[in-house]
Design a protein around this motif. Structure first.
Motif, PDB file in Angstrom:
ATOM      1  N   ILE A 101      20.189 -42.559 -58.643  1.00  0.00           N
ATOM      2  CA  ILE A 101      20.336 -41.277 -57.957  1.00  0.00           C
ATOM      3  C   ILE A 101      20.088 -41.500 -56.470  1.00  0.00           C
ATOM      4  CG2 ILE A 101      19.350 -38.954 -57.702  1.00  0.00           C
ATOM      5  CD1 ILE A 101      20.757 -39.327 -60.414  1.00  0.00           C
ATOM      6  N   LYS A 102      21.017 -41.016 -55.664  1.00  0.00           N
ATOM      7  CA  LYS A 102      20.790 -41.015 -54.206  1.00  0.00           C
ATOM      8  C   LYS A 102      20.759 -39.566 -53.759  1.00  0.00           C
ATOM      9  CE  LYS A 102      24.099 -41.760 -50.448  1.00  0.00           C
ATOM     10  NZ  LYS A 102      25.127 -42.709 -49.946  1.00  0.00           N
ATOM     11  N   ILE A 103      19.733 -39.214 -52.998  1.00  0.00           N
ATOM     12  CA  ILE A 103      19.703 -37.859 -52.441  1.00  0.00           C
ATOM     13  C   ILE A 103      19.808 -37.937 -50.927  1.00  0.00           C
ATOM     14  CG2 ILE A 103      18.430 -36.862 -54.396  1.00  0.00           C
ATOM     15  CD1 ILE A 103      15.925 -36.809 -52.641  1.00  0.00           C
ATOM     16  N   LYS A 104      20.569 -36.995 -50.397  1.00  0.00           N
ATOM     17  CA  LYS A 104      20.687 -36.876 -48.949  1.00  0.00           C
ATOM     18  C   LYS A 104      19.418 -36.200 -48.438  1.00  0.00           C
ATOM     19  CE  LYS A 104      24.985 -38.285 -48.330  1.00  0.00           C
ATOM     20  NZ  LYS A 104      25.354 -39.351 -47.379  1.00  0.00           N
ATOM     21  N   ILE A 105      18.944 -36.644 -47.277  1.00  0.00           N
ATOM     22  CA  ILE A 105      17.750 -36.045 -46.680  1.00  0.00           C
ATOM     23  C   ILE A 105      17.981 -35.792 -45.196  1.00  0.00           C
ATOM     24  CG2 ILE A 105      16.038 -36.989 -48.294  1.00  0.00           C
ATOM     25  CD1 ILE A 105      15.503 -39.171 -46.080  1.00  0.00           C
ATOM     26  N   VAL A 122      17.373 -42.743 -50.887  1.00  0.00           N
ATOM     27  CA  VAL A 122      17.666 -41.606 -50.015  1.00  0.00           C
ATOM     28  C   VAL A 122      18.624 -42.050 -48.905  1.00  0.00           C
ATOM     29  CG1 VAL A 122      15.497 -40.389 -50.456  1.00  0.00           C
ATOM     30  CG2 VAL A 122      15.593 -42.068 -48.596  1.00  0.00           C
ATOM     31  N   ASP A 123      19.414 -41.098 -48.417  1.00  0.00           N
ATOM     32  CA  ASP A 123      20.369 -41.372 -47.330  1.00  0.00           C
ATOM     33  C   ASP A 123      20.155 -40.344 -46.229  1.00  0.00           C
ATOM     34  OD1 ASP A 123      22.476 -42.004 -45.667  1.00  0.00           O
ATOM     35  OD2 ASP A 123      24.057 -41.741 -47.170  1.00  0.00           O
ATOM     36  N   ALA A 124      19.801 -40.828 -45.028  1.00  0.00           N
ATOM     37  CA  ALA A 124      19.473 -39.924 -43.918  1.00  0.00           C
ATOM     38  C   ALA A 124      20.651 -39.695 -42.978  1.00  0.00           C
ATOM     39  CB  ALA A 124      18.296 -40.489 -43.127  1.00  0.00           C
ATOM     40  N   ASN A 125      21.709 -40.481 -43.098  1.00  0.00           N
ATOM     41  CA  ASN A 125      22.849 -40.350 -42.176  1.00  0.00           C
ATOM     42  C   ASN A 125      22.389 -40.163 -40.726  1.00  0.00           C
ATOM     43  OD1 ASN A 125      24.365 -38.945 -44.897  1.00  0.00           O
ATOM     44  ND2 ASN A 125      25.488 -40.496 -43.756  1.00  0.00           N
ATOM     45  N   SER A 126      21.466 -41.046 -40.289  1.00  0.00           N
ATOM     46  CA  SER A 126      21.067 -41.106 -38.873  1.00  0.00           C
ATOM     47  C   SER A 126      20.291 -39.889 -38.376  1.00  0.00           C
ATOM     48  CB  SER A 126      22.307 -41.279 -37.967  1.00  0.00           C
ATOM     49  OG  SER A 126      22.972 -42.465 -38.269  1.00  0.00           O
ATOM     50  N   ILE A 183      16.118 -46.861 -48.155  1.00  0.00           N
ATOM     51  CA  ILE A 183      16.475 -45.704 -47.324  1.00  0.00           C
ATOM     52  C   ILE A 183      17.709 -46.103 -46.534  1.00  0.00           C
ATOM     53  CG2 ILE A 183      14.752 -46.378 -45.571  1.00  0.00           C
ATOM     54  CD1 ILE A 183      14.653 -43.394 -44.759  1.00  0.00           C
ATOM     55  N   GLU A 184      18.748 -45.292 -46.649  1.00  0.00           N
ATOM     56  CA  GLU A 184      20.034 -45.616 -46.047  1.00  0.00           C
ATOM     57  C   GLU A 184      20.130 -44.984 -44.652  1.00  0.00           C
ATOM     58  OE1 GLU A 184      23.139 -44.505 -48.778  1.00  0.00           O
ATOM     59  OE2 GLU A 184      24.718 -44.843 -47.315  1.00  0.00           O
ATOM     60  N   GLN A 185      20.490 -45.805 -43.686  1.00  0.00           N
ATOM     61  CA  GLN A 185      20.795 -45.393 -42.300  1.00  0.00           C
ATOM     62  C   GLN A 185      19.854 -44.312 -41.766  1.00  0.00           C
ATOM     63  OE1 GLN A 185      23.463 -47.151 -40.889  1.00  0.00           O
ATOM     64  NE2 GLN A 185      22.925 -46.366 -38.901  1.00  0.00           N
ATOM     65  N   LEU A 224      21.796 -50.455 -44.341  1.00  0.00           N
ATOM     66  CA  LEU A 224      22.673 -49.966 -43.273  1.00  0.00           C
ATOM     67  C   LEU A 224      24.030 -49.563 -43.828  1.00  0.00           C
ATOM     68  CD1 LEU A 224      21.785 -52.269 -40.244  1.00  0.00           C
ATOM     69  CD2 LEU A 224      21.103 -49.895 -40.662  1.00  0.00           C
ATOM     70  N   ASP A 225      24.508 -48.416 -43.337  1.00  0.00           N
ATOM     71  CA  ASP A 225      25.835 -47.890 -43.677  1.00  0.00           C
ATOM     72  C   ASP A 225      26.620 -47.788 -42.367  1.00  0.00           C
ATOM     73  OD1 ASP A 225      28.007 -46.183 -44.146  1.00  0.00           O
ATOM     74  OD2 ASP A 225      26.911 -44.698 -45.308  1.00  0.00           O
ATOM     75  N   GLU A 226      26.450 -46.677 -41.637  1.00  0.00           N
ATOM     76  CA  GLU A 226      27.226 -46.383 -40.428  1.00  0.00           C
ATOM     77  C   GLU A 226      27.307 -47.547 -39.432  1.00  0.00           C
ATOM     78  OE1 GLU A 226      25.455 -44.156 -42.121  1.00  0.00           O
ATOM     79  OE2 GLU A 226      25.839 -42.090 -41.509  1.00  0.00           O
ATOM     80  N   SER A 227      26.225 -48.317 -39.279  1.00  0.00           N
ATOM     81  CA  SER A 227      26.163 -49.330 -38.213  1.00  0.00           C
ATOM     82  C   SER A 227      27.000 -50.579 -38.460  1.00  0.00           C
ATOM     83  CB  SER A 227      24.718 -49.806 -38.018  1.00  0.00           C
ATOM     84  OG  SER A 227      23.896 -48.742 -37.648  1.00  0.00           O
ATOM     85  N   ILE A 234      23.033 -53.785 -47.696  1.00  0.00           N
ATOM     86  CA  ILE A 234      24.147 -53.226 -46.922  1.00  0.00           C
ATOM     87  C   ILE A 234      25.092 -52.509 -47.874  1.00  0.00           C
ATOM     88  CG2 ILE A 234      26.246 -53.858 -45.611  1.00  0.00           C
ATOM     89  CD1 ILE A 234      24.553 -55.882 -44.078  1.00  0.00           C
ATOM     90  N   ASN A 235      25.557 -51.344 -47.462  1.00  0.00           N
ATOM     91  CA  ASN A 235      26.616 -50.706 -48.248  1.00  0.00           C
ATOM     92  C   ASN A 235      27.936 -50.986 -47.554  1.00  0.00           C
ATOM     93  OD1 ASN A 235      28.145 -48.481 -47.189  1.00  0.00           O
ATOM     94  ND2 ASN A 235      26.556 -47.016 -47.652  1.00  0.00           N
ATOM     95  N   ILE A 236      28.962 -51.236 -48.349  1.00  0.00           N
ATOM     96  CA  ILE A 236      30.286 -51.505 -47.787  1.00  0.00           C
ATOM     97  C   ILE A 236      31.181 -50.316 -48.103  1.00  0.00           C
ATOM     98  CG2 ILE A 236      32.283 -53.048 -47.745  1.00  0.00           C
ATOM     99  CD1 ILE A 236      30.506 -55.345 -48.544  1.00  0.00           C
ATOM    100  N   LYS A 237      31.821 -49.797 -47.056  1.00  0.00           N
ATOM    101  CA  LYS A 237      32.852 -48.784 -47.233  1.00  0.00           C
ATOM    102  C   LYS A 237      34.130 -49.368 -46.669  1.00  0.00           C
ATOM    103  CE  LYS A 237      29.834 -44.752 -47.071  1.00  0.00           C
ATOM    104  NZ  LYS A 237      29.333 -43.645 -46.253  1.00  0.00           N
ATOM    105  N   LEU A 238      35.162 -49.340 -47.474  1.00  0.00           N
ATOM    106  CA  LEU A 238      36.440 -49.946 -47.077  1.00  0.00           C
ATOM    107  C   LEU A 238      36.958 -49.382 -45.764  1.00  0.00           C
ATOM    108  CD1 LEU A 238      38.412 -50.151 -50.410  1.00  0.00           C
ATOM    109  CD2 LEU A 238      38.125 -52.000 -48.741  1.00  0.00           C
TER     110      LEU A 238
HETATM  111 MG    MG Z   1      25.482 -43.279 -46.177  1.00  0.00          MG
END
Ligand code: MG
Ligand code: OSB
Length: 380
Positions: free
Chosen positions: A160-164, A187-191, A212-214, A237-240, A259-263
């Motif tokens: 489970i990932k929750i946005k924070i 958790v994912d903070a999106n900066s 903890i993501e980004q 790290l995601d966005e960076s 690291i998460n990879i997004k195509l």
């Molecule tokens: Mg993210």
């Protein structure tokens, strides 16, 4: 193969329920699809940009403009031996990774059909099924979040990932951990935080989070390294991370442990493979991120997730979690053990439902190879 035609279209589709992150709430999606045609075959890619420049600088409209004005004119009519050549073909254009990825990935779809192998195998993937988690948007209260998690766990999802965001973090994390003591939780903070808030982020250490993501700025690596020395929770790290060089720098600076990879974020399958390799060589686990994709983007994510470096459950989940009706068939489904089976047929392994795509299309442009100039006899 010769890139005979490129078609870009915008479709508009509504999410089943609104998705809230630290940068806003999304309900109605405007998504660009790219179809490439060569040698009688057709391949599809999806632009994973958001409607506004809040996750990264790209948007649906910037991708449309860059695709139509620069990418399609560069690529239409070109002869290539392998889609791995596409990044070099487009290298004059800086950034705009999500627009580029849709074009490159459509050609990978074609190449896998041409060779008669599943896209996953063509990319070097080995897994027969991939591990799935879910990403849950910010809810009004912890009480509202708990039954949602209950339902996702019952469906089989493995983590489970929750946005924070500030003000909607510790209370939510504590409530989830109390109710689900053993669940794989992140958790994912999106900066949404700054390095000055390290003491606050350190309080998350008590809840045994996978990562903890980004947490910090979307274009930062250095401050994440300083933060990682102060907290026990692994930073992801995601966005960076836009390419394999960023991944190498971040790992060597100890800015992250995952690291998460997004195509879309890295510009397509070629660069995604390089990021995966850079991480695998350094024993850094990776997982596949999601961007609320339709079935086309989802199918590409599934193929990529079969690569050996993808050792953690990703944000790749069932079509039915997002859409009343997906644009591919069969729809993406999750097994009761929280996995998606990697298709074994050539190409994406799912058929695009053209009728449905056409119903949702609001604009479209077709690009063809420029015809060879007709010699004009010059009069005497
Ligand atoms: Mg993210
Ligand atoms: O940061 O992972 C993110 C959605 C939109 C923008 C950024 C992110 C996300 C998600 C959703 O977390 C993942 C999914 O597609 O389920």
């Amino acid at each position: 193969m010769k890139i005979e035609t490129l078609t870009i279209r915008e479709i508009q589709v509504g999410l089943k329920s609104p998705f809230e992150t630290s940068f806003g709430t999304i309900w109605q999606r405007r998504i660009l699809l790219v179809e490439a045609c060569t040698d009688g075959l057709s391949g599809w890619g999806e632009v994973t940009a958001g409607e506004g420049p809040f996750y990264n600088p790209e948007t649906t409209d910037t991708a449309w403009s860059v695709f139509c004005d620069f990418l399609a004119p560069l690529a239409a009519g070109k002869e290539i031996d392998n889609p791995a050549e596409v990044p070099a073909l487009l290298s004059a254009i800086r950034g705009h990774e999500m627009a580029k990825a849709a074009l490159e990935n459509a050609l990978w779809d074609i190449e896998s059909q041409r060779q008669g192998v599943p896209l996953a195998r063509l990319l070097g993937g080995t897994a027969k099924e991939i591990a799935c988690g879910v990403s849950l948007g910010i809810q009004n209260s912890p009480e509202a979040l708990l039954p949602i998690i209950e339902r996702e766990l019952a469906a089989g999802y493995q983590r489970i990932k929750i946005k924070i965001k500030p003000g909607k973090d510790l209370e939510f994390i504590a409530a989830v951990r109390k109710r689900f003591p053993a669940v794989k939780l992140m958790v994912d903070a999106n900066s949404a935080y700054r390095l000055e808030q390290a003491a606050h982020l350190k309080e998350f250490d008590a809840f045994d989070l996978m990562m903890i993501e980004q947490p910090l700025s979307w274009d930062d690596i250095f401050d994440h390294a300083r933060l990682q020395t102060q907290i026990r929770t692994p930073v992801c790290l995601d966005e960076s991370i836009h390419n394999a060089n960023h991944a190498r720098a971040a790992i060597e600076m100890k800015a992250c442990r995952v690291i998460n990879i997004k195509l879309g974020r890295v510009g397509g399958h070629s660069e995604a493979r390089r990021v995966e390799e850079a991480c695998r060589e350094r024993s850094v686990p990776v997982w596949c991120g999601g961007m609320l994709e339709t079935g086309i983007g989802r199918a590409h994510n599934i193929a990529m997730s079969s690569l050996p470096g993808f050792v953690l459950p990703g944000d790749v989940s069932a079509s039915q979690r997002y859409w009343q009706e997906d644009i591919i068939e069969p729809e993406v489904e999750v097994t009761p053990r929280g996995t998606i089976e990697v298709p074994a047929s050539p190409g994406l392994g799912y058929a695009v439902r053209r009728k449905r795509v056409e119903q949702c299309t609001v604009r479209q442009e077709v690009f063809r190879a420029k015809p060879a100039p007709v010699p004009v006899a010059s009069g005497g």
